[in-house]
Design an enzyme around this catalytic site. Structure first.
Site, PDB file in Angstrom:
ATOM      1  N   ASP A  21      48.035 -56.624  18.779  1.00 65.12           N
ATOM      2  CA  ASP A  21      48.184 -55.869  17.536  1.00 65.12           C
ATOM      3  C   ASP A  21      49.323 -54.852  17.643  1.00 65.12           C
ATOM      4  O   ASP A  21      49.606 -54.345  18.723  1.00 65.12           O
ATOM      5  CB  ASP A  21      46.853 -55.150  17.239  1.00 65.12           C
ATOM      6  CG  ASP A  21      46.743 -54.742  15.788  1.00 65.12           C
ATOM      7  OD1 ASP A  21      47.587 -55.162  14.973  1.00 65.12           O
ATOM      8  OD2 ASP A  21      45.818 -53.979  15.457  1.00 65.12           O
ATOM      9  N   ASN A  69      44.654 -63.632   8.135  1.00 69.74           N
ATOM     10  CA  ASN A  69      46.085 -63.284   8.052  1.00 69.74           C
ATOM     11  C   ASN A  69      46.818 -63.970   6.886  1.00 69.74           C
ATOM     12  O   ASN A  69      47.942 -63.592   6.553  1.00 69.74           O
ATOM     13  CB  ASN A  69      46.809 -63.600   9.368  1.00 69.74           C
ATOM     14  CG  ASN A  69      46.513 -62.605  10.475  1.00 69.74           C
ATOM     15  OD1 ASN A  69      46.587 -62.924  11.647  1.00 69.74           O
ATOM     16  ND2 ASN A  69      46.181 -61.364  10.106  1.00 69.74           N
ATOM     17  N   ARG A 195      38.642 -52.564  17.189  1.00 76.68           N
ATOM     18  CA  ARG A 195      37.857 -53.578  16.454  1.00 76.68           C
ATOM     19  C   ARG A 195      38.054 -54.916  17.138  1.00 76.68           C
ATOM     20  O   ARG A 195      39.056 -55.115  17.828  1.00 76.68           O
ATOM     21  CB  ARG A 195      38.413 -53.785  15.026  1.00 76.68           C
ATOM     22  CG  ARG A 195      38.407 -52.632  14.138  1.00 76.68           C
ATOM     23  CD  ARG A 195      38.823 -53.112  12.732  1.00 76.68           C
ATOM     24  NE  ARG A 195      40.266 -53.340  12.632  1.00 76.68           N
ATOM     25  CZ  ARG A 195      41.152 -52.398  12.381  1.00 76.68           C
ATOM     26  NH1 ARG A 195      40.776 -51.162  12.228  1.00 76.68           N
ATOM     27  NH2 ARG A 195      42.444 -52.693  12.279  1.00 76.68           N
ATOM     28  N   SER A 197      37.824 -57.811  15.173  1.00 80.40           N
ATOM     29  CA  SER A 197      38.462 -58.609  14.123  1.00 80.40           C
ATOM     30  C   SER A 197      38.158 -60.108  14.191  1.00 80.40           C
ATOM     31  O   SER A 197      39.072 -60.935  14.087  1.00 80.40           O
ATOM     32  CB  SER A 197      39.977 -58.373  14.132  1.00 80.40           C
ATOM     33  OG  SER A 197      40.245 -57.023  13.894  1.00 80.40           O
TER      34      SER A 197
END
Ligand code: FPP
Length: 243
Positions: A21, A69, A195, A197
């Site tokens: 990320d 995404n 997180r 995710s």
């Protein structure tokens, strides 16, 4: 394949999974478009994968594109898809030479057939390699994976090939995209977000997590080594009481 939860913990992690990320922020802080950050991110993937054997990491799984995404701008999504195709094509020779086995997890149904073709090609080309196993999660979501696995399992039951009474954790694991992988020992997320995710939800039941502040394009091999060192200092009990 599932790791034996009772085995003595090794020094370092055998399987590391990474949520890469921070590419967008990294680019934006330099006044550049987000795709610039994704390109920089690819360089880090290469370096880290190359370093894996030095640290005893046999399996590396990277989250390249999630089922969520697609909500990004069309320009970013198509730029990322192009980047994946280019990366696979341009790296094929090096990955083969470095004896990296490449595989993909995720749902291919929504992916461009041209991309799927190069994914198939690299999987086949590197299928005999076993120095490092690089798994790329592309259009991957943990819940989506479990739903797809359940559908396949249900079809086996409906066809009379599977007795529902025999279904247990290992049965479901066999239907997951990751059926060829041991569970991750360590999940790293960069960029300061804490997180998961929707990444490897089932498989990470006993994983250690490390959330680091560094943005992915700045995540060096030295920092990777530091995170691996911290992992080795942890006491993994898998629910048991120390003897
Ligand atoms: C998350 O950062 C990053 C992604 C969604 C893409 C990651 C992909 C790569 C690094 C390319 C790897 C390619 C292969 C084939 C292994 P973000 O865009 O969410 O960053 P932000 O949180 O700063 O916006």
């Amino acid at each position: 394949m599932s790791t034996d939860k009772t085995e003595t913990p090794t020094q370092g992690p055998r399987h590391v999974a990474v949520i890469m990320d921070g590419n967008g922020r990294w680019a934006q802080s330099r006044g550049q478009p987000r795709l610039f950050g994704h390109h920089a991110g690819v360089k880090r993937v290469k370096e880290i994968v190359r370093a894996c054997p030095d640290y005893g990491v046999k399996y590396m799984t990277v989250f390249a594109f999630s089922t969520e995404n697609w909500r990004r701008t069309q320009a970013e999504v198509s730029g990322l898809m192009k980047l994946f195709r280019r990366y696979i094509q341009s790296e094929a020779r090096d990955l083969l030479a470095e004896r990296v086995r490449v595989r993909f997890i995720g749902d291919r149904v929504k992916l461009d057939p041209k991309l799927c073709r190069v994914m198939d090609e690299i999987e086949l080309l590197t299928s005999r390699n076993d120095r490092v196993h690089l798994t790329v999660a592309l259009n991957y979501g943990g819940r989506d994976e479990v739903a797809r696995a359940t559908k396949r399992l249900a079809k086996e039951v409906a066809a009379g090939r599977l007795d529902p009474e025999t279904v247990d954790e290992t049965t479901l694991a066999r239907f997951l995209d990751t059926c060829f992988l041991p569970d991750p020992d360590l999940v790293i997320r960069t960029s300061g977000e804490a997180r998961i995710s929707n990444f490897l939800l089932w498989q990470s039941a006993y994983a250690e997590y490390d959330f680091v502040d560094t943005l992915w394009p700045d995540f060096t091999v030295a920092e990777f080594a530091k995170v691996l060192g911290a992992f080795s200092a942890r006491d993994r009990r898998f629910g048991a009481v120390p003897a």
